[in-house]
Design an enzyme around this catalytic site. Structure first.
Site, mmCIF file in Angstrom:
data_model
loop_
_atom_site.group_PDB
_atom_site.id
_atom_site.type_symbol
_atom_site.label_atom_id
_atom_site.label_comp_id
_atom_site.label_asym_id
_atom_site.label_seq_id
_atom_site.Cartn_x
_atom_site.Cartn_y
_atom_site.Cartn_z
ATOM 1 N N ARG A 169 52.407 58.421 -0.658
ATOM 2 C CA ARG A 169 51.606 58.532 0.564
ATOM 3 C C ARG A 169 51.247 57.131 1.056
ATOM 4 N NH1 ARG A 169 47.258 61.079 -2.753
ATOM 5 N NH2 ARG A 169 46.922 62.679 -1.164
ATOM 6 N N GLU A 210 35.121 50.791 -6.367
ATOM 7 C CA GLU A 210 33.726 50.894 -5.977
ATOM 8 C C GLU A 210 32.853 50.075 -6.939
ATOM 9 O OE1 GLU A 210 35.589 53.511 -7.016
ATOM 10 O OE2 GLU A 210 36.359 54.068 -5.048
ATOM 11 N N HIS A 248 48.286 54.803 2.238
ATOM 12 C CA HIS A 248 46.841 54.746 2.045
ATOM 13 C C HIS A 248 46.160 54.008 3.199
ATOM 14 C CE1 HIS A 248 48.094 55.750 -2.047
ATOM 15 N NE2 HIS A 248 46.860 56.157 -2.248
ATOM 16 N N SER A 307 41.768 58.159 -1.051
ATOM 17 C CA SER A 307 42.750 58.940 -0.287
ATOM 18 C C SER A 307 42.178 60.306 0.063
ATOM 19 C CB SER A 307 44.045 59.095 -1.102
ATOM 20 O OG SER A 307 43.822 59.938 -2.220
ATOM 21 N N HIS A 324 53.195 54.714 -7.394
ATOM 22 C CA HIS A 324 53.260 55.732 -6.352
ATOM 23 C C HIS A 324 54.722 55.930 -5.965
ATOM 24 C CE1 HIS A 324 48.833 55.433 -4.875
ATOM 25 N NE2 HIS A 324 48.940 55.155 -6.154
#
Length: 266
Positions: free
Chosen positions: A86, A187, A88, A206, A65
């Site tokens: 960004r 997940e 998170h 996100s 990132h």
């Protein structure tokens, strides 16, 4: 008196106005996993600063990132702020830092926001490298950037006008519903099946909180997801962050061309 999140965003916008000598921007982009390679093709460079130097921002904590804010003039003559990183939600610092970039862009004058991410795909037809336009989202974080009786209509969280514009650049782009989980764990297969039952097509960590904050600020939002892998339980291999990063690198040239085409039309 304690500084509110909006005060901090205004402070950051004032800092950026002074740093770049730019009174206002027209649009902002947040480049998620796999998307940052296209930042240099979005327009004429006007300047760059590390996000960690801007009030309210911090350095990225995740490999792959970016951590810079770049200012460019697009082919259409618009001034765009590009966030190559960004914060998170799974970083555990609360929702305000997650949406600080969005609120800063709004305070700086932006009217349009392009949010991108890397995600897991539920549709077997969407191989890694497929870009999907977000038509809607499901927020499973259990949180929101809104405070108090702030009732924001999300009937069209992701602008149909902007989706139509993106289809004009690439008519093959499919549309789907993005489901945000808290993370940082990927997940489970059962959670992926649940997301599908709920109406989701994509899973990630996100975007939805940023979209809510953007709509609160009356920004028009375009969402773009890069399918980096099949979601858990839909592939014979386990999920690996290095493979997610590699999928982004492999898709880099197409992502850059697509983003440049869309931004040129905004």
């Amino acid at each position: 008196m304690n500084q509110t999140p909006f005060d901090l965003a205004a402070e950051a916008a004032d800092f950026l106005r002074s740093h770049f000598g730019c009174d206002r921007i027209d649009l902002a982009l947040v480049l998620g996993s796999g998307w940052s390679s296209g930042a240099d093709q979005l327009g004429e460079p006007l300047g760059e600063i590390e996000l960690g130097e801007v009030p309210g921002f911090s350095k990225p904590v995740v490999s792959g990132h970016g951590g810079a804010l770049k200012l460019v003039r697009t082919a259409g003559g618009k001034i765009a702020a590009i966030f190559t990183g960004r914060t998170h939600y799974y970083e555990g610092r609360g929702v305000e830092p997650v949406v600080h970039g969005v609120r800063t862009a709004a305070a700086w004058g932006a009217q349009t926001l392009v949010l991108t991410n890397g995600c897991g795909g539920l549709d077997p037809a969407w191989a890694p490298g497929t870009v999907v336009l977000l038509s809607d989202h499901i927020n499973l974080t259990g949180d929101t950037p809104l405070r108090g009786a702030t009732f924001i209509d999300l009937s069209e969280a992701y602008s149909k006008r902007l989706r139509d514009l993106a289809h004009g650049v690439d008519a093959s782009l499919p549309e789907g519903v993005y489901v945000q989980f808290r993370g940082p764990q990927y997940e489970t297969p059962a959670e992926v099946r649940m997301a599908g039952v709920l109406g989701g097509d994509l899973v990630g960590m996100s975007t939805t909180l940023e979209t809510i904050a953007a709509r609160e600020a009356d920004l028009e939002v375009l969402g773009l997801s890069l399918v980096t892998n099949a979601a858990a339980g839909l592939s014979e291999t386990n999920l690996d962050h290095t493979e997610v990063l590699q999928a982004g690198k492999d898709a880099g040239p197409r992502l850059a061309a697509l983003l440049a085409g869309i931004v040129g039309e905004l």
